[in-house]
Design a protein around this motif. Structure first.
Motif, PDB file in Angstrom:
ATOM      1  N   PHE A 180       0.838  -1.202   0.000  1.00 49.17           N
ATOM      2  CA  PHE A 180       0.000   0.000   0.000  1.00 49.17           C
ATOM      3  C   PHE A 180       0.873   1.253   0.000  1.00 49.17           C
ATOM      4  CE2 PHE A 180      -2.380   3.342   2.207  1.00 49.17           C
ATOM      5  CZ  PHE A 180      -3.511   3.389   1.414  1.00 49.17           C
ATOM      6  N   SER A 181       1.991   1.210   0.726  1.00 47.55           N
ATOM      7  CA  SER A 181       2.930   2.340   0.697  1.00 47.55           C
ATOM      8  C   SER A 181       3.539   2.507  -0.686  1.00 47.55           C
ATOM      9  CB  SER A 181       4.028   2.126   1.737  1.00 47.55           C
ATOM     10  OG  SER A 181       3.483   2.042   3.037  1.00 47.55           O
ATOM     11  N   LEU A 182       3.794   1.385  -1.359  1.00 38.63           N
ATOM     12  CA  LEU A 182       4.336   1.475  -2.715  1.00 38.63           C
ATOM     13  C   LEU A 182       3.303   2.016  -3.700  1.00 38.63           C
ATOM     14  CD1 LEU A 182       6.348  -1.874  -2.964  1.00 38.63           C
ATOM     15  CD2 LEU A 182       7.235   0.415  -2.544  1.00 38.63           C
ATOM     16  N   VAL A 183       2.025   1.643  -3.523  1.00 43.46           N
ATOM     17  CA  VAL A 183       0.975   2.136  -4.414  1.00 43.46           C
ATOM     18  C   VAL A 183       0.832   3.640  -4.294  1.00 43.46           C
ATOM     19  CG1 VAL A 183      -1.521   2.149  -4.760  1.00 43.46           C
ATOM     20  CG2 VAL A 183      -0.316   0.005  -4.606  1.00 43.46           C
ATOM     21  N   THR A 184       0.887   4.157  -3.090  1.00 46.82           N
ATOM     22  CA  THR A 184       0.771   5.600  -2.875  1.00 46.82           C
ATOM     23  C   THR A 184       2.096   6.323  -3.093  1.00 46.82           C
ATOM     24  OG1 THR A 184       1.156   5.265  -0.509  1.00 46.82           O
ATOM     25  CG2 THR A 184      -1.129   5.316  -1.261  1.00 46.82           C
TER      26      THR A 184
ATOM     27  N   PHE B 143      -4.121   2.854  -9.917  1.00 45.10           N
ATOM     28  CA  PHE B 143      -4.407   4.005  -9.061  1.00 45.10           C
ATOM     29  C   PHE B 143      -4.822   5.218  -9.889  1.00 45.10           C
ATOM     30  CE2 PHE B 143      -3.202   7.538  -6.226  1.00 45.10           C
ATOM     31  CZ  PHE B 143      -3.915   7.175  -5.094  1.00 45.10           C
ATOM     32  N   ASN B 144      -4.061   5.492 -10.949  1.00 49.41           N
ATOM     33  CA  ASN B 144      -4.407   6.630 -11.814  1.00 49.41           C
ATOM     34  C   ASN B 144      -5.662   6.353 -12.637  1.00 49.41           C
ATOM     35  OD1 ASN B 144      -2.301   8.358 -11.070  1.00 49.41           O
ATOM     36  ND2 ASN B 144      -0.874   7.322 -12.431  1.00 49.41           N
TER      37      ASN B 144
ATOM     38  N   SER C  54      -8.368   4.829 -11.481  1.00 47.31           N
ATOM     39  CA  SER C  54      -9.494   5.205 -10.622  1.00 47.31           C
ATOM     40  C   SER C  54      -9.651   6.715 -10.561  1.00 47.31           C
ATOM     41  CB  SER C  54      -9.286   4.638  -9.213  1.00 47.31           C
ATOM     42  OG  SER C  54      -8.105   5.163  -8.633  1.00 47.31           O
ATOM     43  N   ILE C  55      -8.541   7.445 -10.507  1.00 53.16           N
ATOM     44  CA  ILE C  55      -8.618   8.913 -10.506  1.00 53.16           C
ATOM     45  C   ILE C  55      -9.189   9.418 -11.831  1.00 53.16           C
ATOM     46  CG2 ILE C  55      -7.252  11.031 -10.391  1.00 53.16           C
ATOM     47  CD1 ILE C  55      -5.326   9.578  -8.538  1.00 53.16           C
ATOM     48  N   GLY C  56      -8.780   8.801 -12.942  1.00 50.95           N
ATOM     49  CA  GLY C  56      -9.307   9.214 -14.244  1.00 50.95           C
ATOM     50  C   GLY C  56     -10.794   8.986 -14.381  1.00 50.95           C
ATOM     51  N   VAL C  57     -11.282   7.854 -13.835  1.00 54.73           N
ATOM     52  CA  VAL C  57     -12.718   7.571 -13.887  1.00 54.73           C
ATOM     53  C   VAL C  57     -13.494   8.636 -13.115  1.00 54.73           C
ATOM     54  CG1 VAL C  57     -14.484   5.958 -13.114  1.00 54.73           C
ATOM     55  CG2 VAL C  57     -12.451   5.102 -14.265  1.00 54.73           C
ATOM     56  N   VAL C  58     -12.988   9.009 -11.944  1.00 57.31           N
ATOM     57  CA  VAL C  58     -13.660  10.037 -11.135  1.00 57.31           C
ATOM     58  C   VAL C  58     -13.671  11.372 -11.871  1.00 57.31           C
ATOM     59  CG1 VAL C  58     -13.558  11.335  -8.985  1.00 57.31           C
ATOM     60  CG2 VAL C  58     -13.129   8.888  -8.963  1.00 57.31           C
ATOM     61  N   ILE C  59     -12.542  11.738 -12.476  1.00 51.25           N
ATOM     62  CA  ILE C  59     -12.462  13.022 -13.187  1.00 51.25           C
ATOM     63  C   ILE C  59     -13.413  13.045 -14.381  1.00 51.25           C
ATOM     64  CG2 ILE C  59     -10.937  14.459 -14.587  1.00 51.25           C
ATOM     65  CD1 ILE C  59      -8.656  13.667 -12.733  1.00 51.25           C
ATOM     66  N   MET C  60     -13.509  11.947 -15.121  1.00 53.51           N
ATOM     67  CA  MET C  60     -14.406  11.895 -16.281  1.00 53.51           C
ATOM     68  C   MET C  60     -15.862  12.054 -15.863  1.00 53.51           C
ATOM     69  SD  MET C  60     -12.610   8.824 -18.487  1.00 53.51           S
ATOM     70  CE  MET C  60     -14.025   8.705 -19.572  1.00 53.51           C
ATOM     71  N   ASN C  61     -16.260  11.375 -14.791  1.00 52.49           N
ATOM     72  CA  ASN C  61     -17.642  11.492 -14.340  1.00 52.49           C
ATOM     73  C   ASN C  61     -17.944  12.878 -13.787  1.00 52.49           C
ATOM     74  OD1 ASN C  61     -19.260   8.705 -14.273  1.00 52.49           O
ATOM     75  ND2 ASN C  61     -17.101   8.274 -13.947  1.00 52.49           N
ATOM     76  N   ILE C  62     -16.989  13.466 -13.091  1.00 51.06           N
ATOM     77  CA  ILE C  62     -17.182  14.827 -12.589  1.00 51.06           C
ATOM     78  C   ILE C  62     -17.296  15.816 -13.749  1.00 51.06           C
ATOM     79  CG2 ILE C  62     -16.067  16.705 -11.322  1.00 51.06           C
ATOM     80  CD1 ILE C  62     -14.998  14.645  -9.387  1.00 51.06           C
ATOM     81  N   GLN C  63     -16.495  15.617 -14.783  1.00 53.97           N
ATOM     82  CA  GLN C  63     -16.575  16.490 -15.959  1.00 53.97           C
ATOM     83  C   GLN C  63     -17.931  16.369 -16.645  1.00 53.97           C
ATOM     84  OE1 GLN C  63     -13.514  15.756 -18.833  1.00 53.97           O
ATOM     85  NE2 GLN C  63     -13.965  17.577 -20.039  1.00 53.97           N
ATOM     86  N   ASP C  64     -18.432  15.143 -16.803  1.00 54.54           N
ATOM     87  CA  ASP C  64     -19.755  14.955 -17.402  1.00 54.54           C
ATOM     88  C   ASP C  64     -20.838  15.600 -16.549  1.00 54.54           C
ATOM     89  OD1 ASP C  64     -18.574  13.539 -19.442  1.00 54.54           O
ATOM     90  OD2 ASP C  64     -18.957  11.576 -18.543  1.00 54.54           O
ATOM     91  N   SER C  65     -20.733  15.428 -15.235  1.00 51.11           N
ATOM     92  CA  SER C  65     -21.728  16.035 -14.348  1.00 51.11           C
ATOM     93  C   SER C  65     -21.670  17.555 -14.415  1.00 51.11           C
ATOM     94  CB  SER C  65     -21.492  15.553 -12.916  1.00 51.11           C
ATOM     95  OG  SER C  65     -22.415  16.131 -12.028  1.00 51.11           O
ATOM     96  N   THR C  66     -20.466  18.100 -14.506  1.00 54.53           N
ATOM     97  CA  THR C  66     -20.328  19.561 -14.613  1.00 54.53           C
ATOM     98  C   THR C  66     -20.935  20.078 -15.918  1.00 54.53           C
ATOM     99  OG1 THR C  66     -18.283  19.436 -13.312  1.00 54.53           O
ATOM    100  CG2 THR C  66     -18.677  21.454 -14.551  1.00 54.53           C
ATOM    101  N   GLN C  67     -20.714  19.366 -17.007  1.00 55.11           N
ATOM    102  CA  GLN C  67     -21.313  19.774 -18.285  1.00 55.11           C
ATOM    103  C   GLN C  67     -22.833  19.707 -18.242  1.00 55.11           C
ATOM    104  OE1 GLN C  67     -19.487  17.256 -21.204  1.00 55.11           O
ATOM    105  NE2 GLN C  67     -17.531  18.356 -21.190  1.00 55.11           N
ATOM    106  N   ASN C  68     -23.383  18.667 -17.613  1.00 53.43           N
ATOM    107  CA  ASN C  68     -24.839  18.584 -17.469  1.00 53.43           C
ATOM    108  C   ASN C  68     -25.368  19.729 -16.621  1.00 53.43           C
ATOM    109  OD1 ASN C  68     -24.944  16.209 -18.971  1.00 53.43           O
ATOM    110  ND2 ASN C  68     -24.657  14.917 -17.180  1.00 53.43           N
ATOM    111  N   TYR C  69     -24.634  20.071 -15.566  1.00 53.88           N
ATOM    112  CA  TYR C  69     -25.042  21.184 -14.697  1.00 53.88           C
ATOM    113  C   TYR C  69     -25.032  22.505 -15.466  1.00 53.88           C
ATOM    114  CZ  TYR C  69     -24.691  24.583 -10.888  1.00 53.88           C
ATOM    115  OH  TYR C  69     -24.874  25.658 -10.058  1.00 53.88           O
ATOM    116  N   GLU C  70     -24.003  22.711 -16.290  1.00 52.02           N
ATOM    117  CA  GLU C  70     -23.940  23.938 -17.089  1.00 52.02           C
ATOM    118  C   GLU C  70     -25.059  23.984 -18.125  1.00 52.02           C
ATOM    119  OE1 GLU C  70     -20.055  23.951 -18.714  1.00 52.02           O
ATOM    120  OE2 GLU C  70     -19.068  24.606 -16.850  1.00 52.02           O
TER     121      GLU C  70
END
Length: 339
Positions: free
Chosen positions: A172-176, A211-212, A214-230
Motif C-alpha cells: 500500500f505504501s508502494l501504491v501511494t 491508481f491513476n 481510478s482517478i481518471g474515472v472520477v475526473i471523467m464522471n465529474i466532468q460529465d456532471s459539470t457539463q450537465n449542470y452547465e
C-alpha cells in the motif's frame, strides 16, 4: 425561495463557526452560551424539516438529502437525551459530540453545484469498486510473492515482508509512492539487488495503471456532471429569457389594444394622434422584443446606409456610361460623314 435558502445557508455557516469555537477551551471558559446557541440552531433545523414535510409530505421521504437531514437531526438530539455524567454513556457521548460536525453537511442540499458533484461521485462508485478490486488482487499476488522472496526471518526484511498483513501494508505504501525509497533501501541493505525490478514493476502496475485509472474515472464522471449542470443552467436562463420576452410582448399588446379601444370610444381622436400621445411615454431604455435580426433598428440603419452608398456609386457610373455612349455615337457620325 431564494431568501429561505440564503437564511439556511447563513445559519449552517454560523453553526460551523460555533463548532469551531467549541474546540478552544479558552473560548469555552469565556463564553457559556454555546449550549443555548446549539438549541436555537437545532430548533431552526427542526422547523425547516417540518416546513418541508408540510409542503410535500409524500415526496419528502423520496429525497436522499431529506433523509440525511432527518438522520443528522436525530443525532443532534442525542446529547440532550443521554446523561454525560453516567459512566456507561462516557464513550458514546464523546462519539456523538464529534459526530455533531455532520450538521455542516446540510449545506450540500442548498447548493446545486455540490449536489451535482455528489451525484457524479455516486455514479463513479461502481466503476471505482471494480478498479479497487483489481488493485487488491494485484496487491494480494505481489504480497504473497514478496513474502516468499523477502519475508525470511533470518535473512529477509521480516518487519515489512514477514507476514501477509505487513506485506499488504508495504505494498500500500508502494501504491501511494509514499516512502518507497526507504523500503527499497531496507532490501538493498540485505543484499536483495533484484528487488528493484520487483518494486519498479509493482509501482508501474499499481500506481501508474490502477491508481491513476481510478482517478481518471472520477475526473471523467465529474466532468460529465459539470457539463450537465452547465447545460441545465443555460436551459433555465433561456427559459427565463423566453418568459421575459413573452411578458414584454403581452404588455405591448395590451397597450396597443387599449389604444385601439380608446380610438373606438373617442369621437374626434384618430389613431395617429393616440400614437403621438403614446410616443411621449416611451423611453430609449424600454425593451423591444424582436423575432428576426432584420427587424432590428441597427440592421435597418445599416441597410439604409448601404443603399445610400449604392446610390452614390450608381449615379456616377450611370453618368460615365452615358458620356461613353455619347462619345461612341459621335465617333460613328464622324465616320459616316468622312469621305
Amino acid at each position: 425561495n431564494p431568501l429561505f435558502n440564503s437564511i439556511m445557508i447563513s445559519i449552517i455557516s454560523l453553526n460551523a463557526v460555533f463548532l469551531a469555537m467549541e474546540t478552544d477551551y479558552a473560548i469555552k471558559l469565556v463564553l457559556f452560551s454555546f449550549q443555548l446557541a446549539d438549541l436555537i440552531i437545532i430548533s431552526i433545523y427542526t422547523t425547516e424539516m417540518l416546513l418541508k414535510f408540510y409542503v410535500d409530505p409524500l415526496n419528502y421521504w423520496r429525497s436522499g438529502y431529506n433523509l440525511f437531514d432527518v438522520i443528522v437531526l436525530l443525532i443532534a438530539y442525542l446529547p440532550y437525551i443521554l446523561d454525560k455524567n453516567d459512566t456507561k454513556h462516557y464513550k458514546p457521548w464523546d462519539i456523538i459530540t464529534g459526530v455533531q460536525a455532520l450538521k455542516i453537511l446540510k449545506l450540500i442540499s442548498y447548493s446545486r453545484g455540490m449536489r451535482s458533484l455528489i451525484t457524479a461521485l455516486g455514479q463513479t462508485v461502481k466503476t471505482v469498486i471494480y478498479v479497487l478490486v483489481l488493485l487488491f488482487l494485484l496487491m494480494f499476488i505481489f504480497a504473497i510473492l514478496g513474502y516468499g522472496l523477502y519475508g525470511d526471518p533470518e535473512t529477509g526484511d521480516s518487519k515489512n515482508w514477514g507476514n501477509l498483513a505487513s506485506a499488504l501494508f508495504t505494498l500500500f505504501s508502494l501504491v501511494t509512492v509514499d516512502g518507497w525509497t526507504d523500503l527499497q533501501d531496507e532490501l538493498d541493505k540485505r543484499g536483495f539487488s533484484a528487488s528493484r525490478a520487483f518494486t519498479i514493476v509493482f509501482i508501474l502496475l499499481g500506481f501508474f495503471l490502477f491508481f491513476n485509472m481510478s482517478i481518471g474515472v472520477v475526473i471523467m464522471n465529474i466532468q460529465d456532471s459539470t457539463q450537465n449542470y452547465e447545460r441545465e443552467l443555460k436551459a433555465e436562463k433561456q427559459a427565463a429569457l423566453r418568459a421575459k420576452k413573452q411578458a414584454i410582448l403581452q404588455r405591448q399588446q395590451e397597450e396597443v389594444n387599449m389604444l385601439m379601444h380608446q380610438q373606438k370610444t373617442s369621437e374626434y381622436k384618430t389613431f395617429s394622434e393616440l400614437v403621438e400621445d403614446f410616443k411621449k411615454t416611451l423611453h430609449h431604455s424600454d425593451p423591444m422584443v424582436l423575432e428576426d435580426f432584420c427587424a432590428s433598428i441597427p440592421f435597418i440603419d445599416l441597410y439604409l446606409t448601404s443603399l445610400d452608398l449604392q446610390d452614390n456609386t450608381a449615379i456616377p457610373l450611370a453618368l460615365l456610361l452615358e458620356s461613353l455612349l455619347c462619345q461612341q455615337n459621335e465617333n460613328k457620325k464622324e465616320k459616316l460623314v468622312a469621305p
